[in-house]
Each structure stands twice: as structure tokens, then as C-alpha cells.
Design a protein around this motif. Structure first.
Motif: not given
Length: 128
Positions: A4, A6, A8, A19, A60-61, A63-65, A68
Motif C-alpha cells: 500500500q 500512501i 501526502s 511515497s 495522517r500517513a 492513519q491512512e495505513a 497510529s
């Protein structure tokens, strides 16, 4: 395993070919994160405030993954002046008070002279 990627949305990602973060299985690696502001605006003036920007982008990155700040196991802190580490460390300590990751601090020159700090992180996603 699935990879995956991610983003920004930073211009460097496309131009340099990287990434913001990559997740494979239960591991997440977050690239060195500088205090990049929307529209290439000037970052905050202080190391503490710049670190807060970096940590917000990292959060934020993660969280998207599906992770935390609490699941971070390793960080690297890059500062342009050794004297900045106390302020940057305070922001780092606030973000990682529970995780208490292994960390390294490095004094170096960064790509943009406005940047005083850059932070990278690695996380392991823990089972619920």
C-alpha cells in the motif's frame, strides 16, 4: 503481501519517485517528513512548531495505513542545529508519550534552508 502506497500530495513525491509511507503486512515505513506547508508557504519559525507540522503529516500517513502514533516503534530526527533538539524532542515526546519508540537524533543540512527539522517513522500494526 499487498504493498500500500500512501501519498501526502507533496510535489517531491512525484518528482523524486517516492511515497510518504509504504505499508506491507503489519509494517509501515514513513519517509523523512519535513514541515512542508500547503502551497509551499513558509513553515513555522520555531523548531518545536516545525516538528509539530512534521508529526501531523506523519500521523495522517499512519492513519491512512491503518496505524497510529501509538504503534510507532522507531523514529529518526534530523535537525539543522544541535540546540534545536530540546524543542523538537518536546514535540516528539508529546506525540510518542505512550509508544516511546527507539529513536536517533542527527544534526545535518536539509534540502530546504527554511526547514529546521525532518522526522521519519516506522510502525508495526498491532492486532486489535
Amino acid at each position: 503481501m499487498t504493498r500500500q502506497l500512501i501519498s501526502s500530495g507533496a510535489a517531491f513525491e512525484e518528482r523524486v519517485g517516492y511515497s510518504r509511507a509504504v505499508r506491507i503486512g503489519d509494517r509501515v515505513w514513513v519517509s523523512g517528513t519535513a514541515p512542508i506547508m500547503p502551497g509551499d508557504a513558509d513553515p513555522p519559525a520555531t523548531p518545536y512548531d516545525q516538528a509539530k507540522v512534521c508529526l501531523g503529516i506523519i500521523e495522517r500517513a499512519l492513519q491512512e495505513a491503518g496505524s497510529s502514533l501509538d504503534e510507532v516503534v522507531r523514529t529518526r530526527i534530523y535537525v539543522t542545529e544541535a540546540e534545536s533538539i530540546d524543542d523538537v524532542g518536546r514535540a516528539h515526546g508529546e506525540a510518542f508519550a505512550r509508544a516511546r519508540p527507539a529513536t536517533t537524533g542527527i544534526v545535518t543540512q536539509l534540502l530546504d534552508p527554511r526547514w529546521l527539522v525532518e522526522i521519519e517513522a516506522e510502525a508495526v500494526i498491532l492486532p486489535s
